[in-house]
Design an enzyme around this catalytic site. Structure first.
Site, PDB file in Angstrom:
ATOM      1  N   HIS A  40      14.377  68.387  45.932  1.00 51.10           N
ATOM      2  CA  HIS A  40      15.523  67.701  46.527  1.00 51.10           C
ATOM      3  C   HIS A  40      15.970  68.385  47.811  1.00 51.10           C
ATOM      4  O   HIS A  40      16.351  69.558  47.800  1.00 51.10           O
ATOM      5  CB  HIS A  40      16.673  67.720  45.507  1.00 51.10           C
ATOM      6  N   HIS A  82      22.084  65.599  55.275  1.00 49.63           N
ATOM      7  CA  HIS A  82      22.653  64.847  54.154  1.00 49.63           C
ATOM      8  C   HIS A  82      24.024  64.261  54.464  1.00 49.63           C
ATOM      9  O   HIS A  82      24.276  63.078  54.236  1.00 49.63           O
ATOM     10  CB  HIS A  82      22.757  65.728  52.909  1.00 49.63           C
TER      11      HIS A  82
END
Length: 289
Positions: A40, A82
């Protein structure tokens, strides 16, 4: 005794051989994992998320699949980050103190390239940069890795779906050799549908946990339903697998973000196809044991 000695020597040799496997062989072994383990934002428990260092760390650890997030700068470049704001993972507040709330879309690519995206994580990563999508794809290609790419906050960046596909095409990632190495996902069903319409051959994933009754509609444009591990059950996973996605194969599920052994074993028991994790080594060990 002789037979046992030979067997022991053979086992030791095989163990050494595994340690000496080249990265490509390690990646091939990783691809055989069930469930698949996806790093991730790169191996983000061990290197600053979404940086080239995190991609390289996942590669060093033997993980073929990484996940990232894509957003757009003020001057129209795609960068890998992100948050919609640069504040959490860079030194933007120090370099540009008068430009709060430091949204990605308010800065040019050149301004973002000046930022330190590593020191917040560890001084050993000081000077790491926010990569452009082109830089990121070249590193993933160099490492012979595979990618789950998330189009982040598409409502802020009209047309980002087509732009992302253009970059991927320019980098050679939409040809037959790379299509099996790529998934594009989003929390926006409209974005996933648009990607599917623009490039039907690309594998897509919807981020969320739709009602079971709504899954057939999602299966018309999404190959995966990628849900938080806190929202799924064995029966939900079975409902997903009972449907075919747009490419005529069973619908898949990657679940996120699982960072501990107990929950990794739990969702593996549900039959998920993959686990997205900040700690890929922990998940691999838990699901192989």
């Amino acid at each position: 005794m002789h037979v046992r000695a030979v067997a022991a020597a053979t086992t030791a040799f095989m163990g050494a051989t595994v340690l000496l496997l080249p990265t490509s062989a390690a990646h091939a072994a990783a691809d055989a994992e069930n469930p698949l383990v996806v790093a991730h934002r790169g191996a983000s428990a061990y290197a600053p998320e979404n940086t080239l260092a995190a991609v390289d760390k996942a590669d060093e650890m033997g993980f073929a699949w990484v996940e990232n997030d894509v957003q757009r700068t003020k001057d129209g470049r795609l960068v890998v980050l992100h948050d919609a704001t640069l504040a959490r993972t860079t030194d933007v507040e120090e370099l540009y103190p008068d430009r709060a709330p430091w949204n990605v879309g308010d800065f040019t690519a050149a301004e973002i390239a000046r930022l330190d995206a590593g020191s917040w994580f560890s001084t050993s990563y000081a000077g790491a940069r926010v990569p452009t999508l082109e830089q990121y794809m070249r590193r993933v290609s160099r490492n012979h890795q595979k990618l789950v790419l998330e189009i982040k906050n598409p409502q802020l960046y009209p047309g980002i779906e087509q732009q992302t596909l253009k970059v991927l095409s320019n980098e050679g990632w939409l040809g037959p050799a790379h299509l099996r190495k790529l998934v594009i996902q989003s929390f926006s069903a409209d974005t996933v549908r648009r990607v599917h319409e623009l490039r039907p051959a690309v594998k897509t994933g919807f981020l969320g946990t739709p009602d079971i009754a709504d899954l057939p509609e999602y299966a018309t444009f999404a190959d995966q339903i990628n849900s938080s591990y806190t929202t799924i059950s064995r029966s939900y996973v079975s409902a997903i697998h009972a449907l075919e996605g747009p490419h005529g194969k069973p619908l898949e599920i990657l679940t996120w973000t699982v960072n501990d052994a107990d929950n990794a074993r739990l969702v593996a028991g549900y039959g998920v196809d993959g686990i997205i994790t900040n700690k890929p080594d922990v998940v691999r060990e838990a699901t192989l044991s």
